[in-house]
Design an enzyme around this catalytic site. Sequence first.
Site, PDB file in Angstrom:
ATOM      1  N   HIS A 181      25.336 113.870  -8.128  1.00  0.00           N
ATOM      2  CA  HIS A 181      26.617 114.153  -8.316  1.00  0.00           C
ATOM      3  C   HIS A 181      27.008 114.799  -6.801  1.00  0.00           C
ATOM      4  O   HIS A 181      26.624 115.524  -6.219  1.00  0.00           O
ATOM      5  CB  HIS A 181      26.600 115.201  -9.479  1.00  0.00           C
ATOM      6  CG  HIS A 181      25.805 115.049 -10.663  1.00  0.00           C
ATOM      7  ND1 HIS A 181      26.283 113.863 -11.436  1.00  0.00           N
ATOM      8  CD2 HIS A 181      24.997 115.555 -11.265  1.00  0.00           C
ATOM      9  CE1 HIS A 181      25.329 113.635 -12.358  1.00  0.00           C
ATOM     10  NE2 HIS A 181      24.606 114.844 -12.207  1.00  0.00           N
ATOM     11  N   GLU A 228      24.755 121.448 -12.190  1.00  0.00           N
ATOM     12  CA  GLU A 228      24.414 121.500 -13.410  1.00  0.00           C
ATOM     13  C   GLU A 228      23.193 122.477 -13.430  1.00  0.00           C
ATOM     14  O   GLU A 228      22.499 122.724 -12.888  1.00  0.00           O
ATOM     15  CB  GLU A 228      24.103 120.325 -14.065  1.00  0.00           C
ATOM     16  CG  GLU A 228      23.131 119.312 -13.143  1.00  0.00           C
ATOM     17  CD  GLU A 228      23.295 117.826 -13.719  1.00  0.00           C
ATOM     18  OE1 GLU A 228      24.063 117.516 -14.494  1.00  0.00           O
ATOM     19  OE2 GLU A 228      22.642 117.067 -12.983  1.00  0.00           O
ATOM     20  N   HIS A 276      18.250 113.456  -8.355  1.00  0.00           N
ATOM     21  CA  HIS A 276      17.375 113.830  -9.340  1.00  0.00           C
ATOM     22  C   HIS A 276      17.291 112.909 -10.436  1.00  0.00           C
ATOM     23  O   HIS A 276      17.942 111.929 -10.488  1.00  0.00           O
ATOM     24  CB  HIS A 276      17.967 115.397  -9.891  1.00  0.00           C
ATOM     25  CG  HIS A 276      19.321 114.865 -10.619  1.00  0.00           C
ATOM     26  ND1 HIS A 276      20.525 115.054  -9.914  1.00  0.00           N
ATOM     27  CD2 HIS A 276      19.645 114.722 -11.870  1.00  0.00           C
ATOM     28  CE1 HIS A 276      21.413 114.940 -10.632  1.00  0.00           C
ATOM     29  NE2 HIS A 276      21.130 114.653 -11.725  1.00  0.00           N
ATOM     30  N   ARG A 333      24.795 106.748  -9.970  1.00  0.00           N
ATOM     31  CA  ARG A 333      23.603 106.092 -10.235  1.00  0.00           C
ATOM     32  C   ARG A 333      22.902 105.396  -8.905  1.00  0.00           C
ATOM     33  O   ARG A 333      23.453 104.543  -8.344  1.00  0.00           O
ATOM     34  CB  ARG A 333      23.262 105.159 -11.420  1.00  0.00           C
ATOM     35  CG  ARG A 333      23.604 105.691 -12.664  1.00  0.00           C
ATOM     36  CD  ARG A 333      23.341 104.712 -13.709  1.00  0.00           C
ATOM     37  NE  ARG A 333      23.844 105.002 -15.153  1.00  0.00           N
ATOM     38  CZ  ARG A 333      25.190 104.359 -15.370  1.00  0.00           C
ATOM     39  NH1 ARG A 333      25.801 103.617 -14.634  1.00  0.00           N
ATOM     40  NH2 ARG A 333      25.872 104.990 -16.508  1.00  0.00           N
TER      41      ARG A 333
END
Length: 279
Positions: free
Chosen positions: A65, A82, A140, A160
């Site tokens: 991200h 996050e 991740h 992605r």
Amino acid sequence: MPAHRLTTLRVEKPWGRRDLWPGFEPGVAGAAPVGEIWFDSAPGTDSQLLVKYLFTSEKLSIQVHPGDDAARAAGYPRGKDEAWLILAADPESTIALGTREVMTREALAAGALDGSIVDMLHWRSVKAGDVIYSAAGTVHAIGAGITVIEVQQNVDLTYRLYDYGRPRELHLAQGIAVSDPIPFVDPLMPGDIGGGRAILCEGGKFVLERWSWDGTRQIALPKGLTGWLVPVTGGGNIDGAPFTAGECWTVDGSTVIEPRTASDLLFAYPNPARVPLFC
């Protein structure tokens, strides 16, 4: 403003499950599996945080991200840090965080193209109770057999890099550009500070706390700061309204919280530093 219970949205995913978590109805046989539970804020609001539950039966895509600056340059309101609280995990469950060694973005891109990126990442075992804060730029992937509560900056923006051959769009150019292909370092986790209050993570884009106490307490948030209350187990009353596990509430200003005995609560707020909450 009184406490507000957020709307629950079930999101079907090919990697999801039908056995979910106490507080949620199980998936229906023959229907698509549920991968995520989202808690939507009121229409027209620009909430800074988003809370989800994730239920995995397969590895999720390897992804990244962007941070705030890159996200805004692409037309989004913010980037995406996050944090995950692991509720349950199979004995062999893992999460990939960062690369095994410092590497170039060119090498990371080559690995994404030929699939060797899977072995370039550091896969770590996880268990119930683990807390991970994944900052923007961290490459991740969440593995199979995991139930997790995710607290994130509120933006639907994922690049992605690799998806195990699934027929979904990849975002190599954008993702590689914002990736930090370095080993992951756990941020400081301050831990228990007493009085039934533990700080799980702070110093990033938001603070995540875990609460457990008996009796009534009043919290007071500074003007303009919203908090997200997530009952993990148990329940109680918030400003006189009943709450229970499987829900998510937002609170502003002064709020009275009375959990039932042995309740386990998460509380998150977008602030780079801890604030005095309890009156």
